[in-house]
Design a protein around this motif. Structure first.
Motif, mmCIF file in Angstrom:
data_model
loop_
_atom_site.group_PDB
_atom_site.id
_atom_site.type_symbol
_atom_site.label_atom_id
_atom_site.label_comp_id
_atom_site.label_asym_id
_atom_site.label_seq_id
_atom_site.Cartn_x
_atom_site.Cartn_y
_atom_site.Cartn_z
ATOM 1 N N CYS A 216 1.292 -1.303 0.266
ATOM 2 C CA CYS A 216 -0.514 -0.033 -0.304
ATOM 3 C C CYS A 216 1.230 1.128 0.017
ATOM 4 C CB CYS A 216 -1.218 -0.100 1.225
ATOM 5 S SG CYS A 216 -1.601 1.688 1.433
ATOM 6 N N ARG B 153 -0.488 4.316 1.565
ATOM 7 C CA ARG B 153 -0.620 5.263 2.005
ATOM 8 C C ARG B 153 -0.616 5.664 3.376
ATOM 9 N NH1 ARG B 153 -3.306 9.392 -0.786
ATOM 10 N NH2 ARG B 153 -4.085 8.386 -2.340
ATOM 11 N N CYS C 125 0.188 4.599 6.297
ATOM 12 C CA CYS C 125 -0.488 4.850 7.526
ATOM 13 C C CYS C 125 0.145 4.519 8.836
ATOM 14 C CB CYS C 125 -1.730 4.652 7.507
ATOM 15 S SG CYS C 125 -3.172 4.734 6.875
ATOM 16 N N PHE D 225 0.151 3.593 11.707
ATOM 17 C CA PHE D 225 0.136 1.675 12.637
ATOM 18 C C PHE D 225 0.042 1.397 12.174
ATOM 19 C CE2 PHE D 225 -3.861 4.510 11.300
ATOM 20 C CZ PHE D 225 -4.548 3.537 10.429
ATOM 21 N N CYS D 226 0.168 0.682 10.625
ATOM 22 C CA CYS D 226 -0.364 -0.160 10.075
ATOM 23 C C CYS D 226 0.853 -0.869 8.977
ATOM 24 C CB CYS D 226 -1.126 0.504 8.374
ATOM 25 S SG CYS D 226 -0.793 -1.097 7.700
ATOM 26 N N GLU E 260 -5.254 0.062 -0.274
ATOM 27 C CA GLU E 260 -6.275 1.356 -0.313
ATOM 28 C C GLU E 260 -6.936 0.552 -1.301
ATOM 29 O OE1 GLU E 260 -7.578 4.188 1.466
ATOM 30 O OE2 GLU E 260 -9.031 3.594 -0.237
ATOM 31 N N SER F 21 -8.996 5.272 3.622
ATOM 32 C CA SER F 21 -8.085 6.122 4.389
ATOM 33 C C SER F 21 -8.521 7.540 4.173
ATOM 34 C CB SER F 21 -6.670 6.000 4.268
ATOM 35 O OG SER F 21 -6.571 6.361 2.916
HETATM 36 S S1 SF4 Z 1 -4.396 1.415 7.105
HETATM 37 FE FE1 SF4 Z 1 -4.657 0.788 4.892
HETATM 38 S S2 SF4 Z 1 -4.847 2.566 3.871
HETATM 39 FE FE2 SF4 Z 1 -3.204 2.875 5.475
HETATM 40 S S3 SF4 Z 1 -1.238 2.534 4.906
HETATM 41 FE FE3 SF4 Z 1 -2.527 -0.073 5.794
HETATM 42 S S4 SF4 Z 1 -3.724 -0.710 4.118
HETATM 43 FE FE4 SF4 Z 1 -2.616 1.029 2.931
#
Ligand code: SF4
Length: 346
Positions: free
Chosen positions: A111, A113, A115, A117-118, A160, A193
């Motif tokens: 991904c 994006r 984030c 925490f991911c 995403e 997101s």
């Molecule tokens: S939470 Fe979803 S959008 Fe954000 S980095 Fe992780 S996979 Fe991607």
């Protein structure tokens, strides 16, 4: 060129069958074999003539991902590490809950994006999934469940979904078509997101499904820290877009809020969240942060969670505390990273 069957809408399959000089009803027979009987091998479609079966074998094919590893949590959640035809790895998660079986599917390999925490974010974006690579996760899960029924699908796995807009939307159309998977729109949730232009585009497609938005802070500067997408698409713009989305579509929006210790569950966070959600018809799902190696965030204590949830109870929207599922096998929210876990129950 041969076509992937799991990425064809019924009208596309019908057209291909007509192009082969066959009658339209043959397409419906094929769809029955695939989606009702779960047979994808044309040689086994015994209601078709042998000549037609041979023709179909040359024109169409089905590729399902290969299961490399099944990890089973103590709570029954199953995580599947899947390999695609180019050896890319993705994950899907099956979450049983009484008679309900929810499948969490991926829409991208990695991904973009980022984030904070991911775990998926750490992979970066490798590529978008093709439509059939999305629908085939559902096909595989149905096969895995056997007698049990798959009841819900959530696009909350890796990626995403709105960054892979066309393929995801086509997959949803196939998932909902009554000649294909026949899922009700209320059983499919797409989680984003907050990609504002694509949310607006989604509202205009007319396609129905539930929309979930990963919010995690209603304070602009804080959200920018954990969700860099917020630097491009601010929460005030996001709110306007969502109000517009709600006006054009039939379902209430769900906000997802991952509770992180000493970060987004204090008094100022509560105030901002109440202000943000106060005038939107929505639901709020709160979930506790699941720790991920190499990430600095911490899980709040039960007492801190209780305090945060109690202070949100003045909100007229429905608030649900979603219990984390599959945290012991890294299958919970934010933990998917397509890596092998050792010492799991097979
Ligand atoms: S939470 Fe979803 S959008 Fe954000 S980095 Fe992780 S996979 Fe991607």
């Amino acid at each position: 060129m041969a076509k992937q069957v799991l990425e064809l809408l019924p009208e596309e399959l019908i057209q291909s069958i007509l192009d082969l000089g066959e009658k339209k009803f043959r397409a419906k027979q094929i769809l029955n074999w695939i989606y009702l009987k779960k047979i994808t091998n044309f040689a086994e479609m015994t209601s078709l003539s042998e000549t037609l079966r041979l023709k179909l074998q040359n024109q169409f094919y089905t590729t399902l991902p290969t299961v490399i590893q099944r990890s089973i949590s103590i709570d029954g959640t199953k995580k599947y590490l899947l390999s695609l035809s180019d050896e890319s790895k993705i994950e899907m998660v099956l979450i049983p809950n009484g008679k309900k079986n929810t499948l969490c599917i991926s829409s991208q390999v990695g991904c973009a994006r980022n984030c904070q925490f991911c775990a998926t974010a750490k992979l970066g974006l490798k590529r978008n999934l093709e439509t059939y690579e999305i629908t085939s996760q559902v096909f595989l899960a149905i096969q895995e469940l056997g007698e049990d029924k798959l009841t819900n699908i959530v696009f909350m796995g890796m990626g995403e979904p709105l960054d892979n807009f066309d393929n995801v939307i086509k997959a949803i159309r196939i998932l909902q078509d009554d000649l294909c998977f026949n899922f009700s729109p209320r059983r499919i949730t797409l989680s984003t997101s907050g990609v504002i232009p694509q949310i607006a585009k989604l509202a205009d497609t007319g396609i129905k499904m539930k929309l979930a938005v990963s919010l995690n802070s209603a304070i602009q500067t804080k959200r920018e820290i954990i969700m860099p997408i917020s630097t491009t698409y601010s929460i005030s713009e996001l709110k306007k877009t969502l109000i517009d989305f709600r006006r054009k579509t039939s379902y209430r929006i769900t906000f997802e809020y991952v509770m992180i210790k000493d970060f987004n569950i204090g008094n100022e966070d509560v105030k901002a969240l109440l202000r943000f959600l106060g005038d939107i018809s929505c639901k709020l799902n709160v979930i506790k942060w699941n720790e991920v190696d190499d990430l600095p965030y911490k899980t709040p204590s039960d007492k801190e969670i209780e305090k945060f949830i109690n202070s949100m109870s003045v909100l007229s929207s429905a608030i649900t505390y979603r219990k984390s599922r599959g945290a012991d096998i890294d299958a919970a929210c934010g933990q998917l990273a397509a890596k092998y876990i050792h010492n799991v129950k097979e």
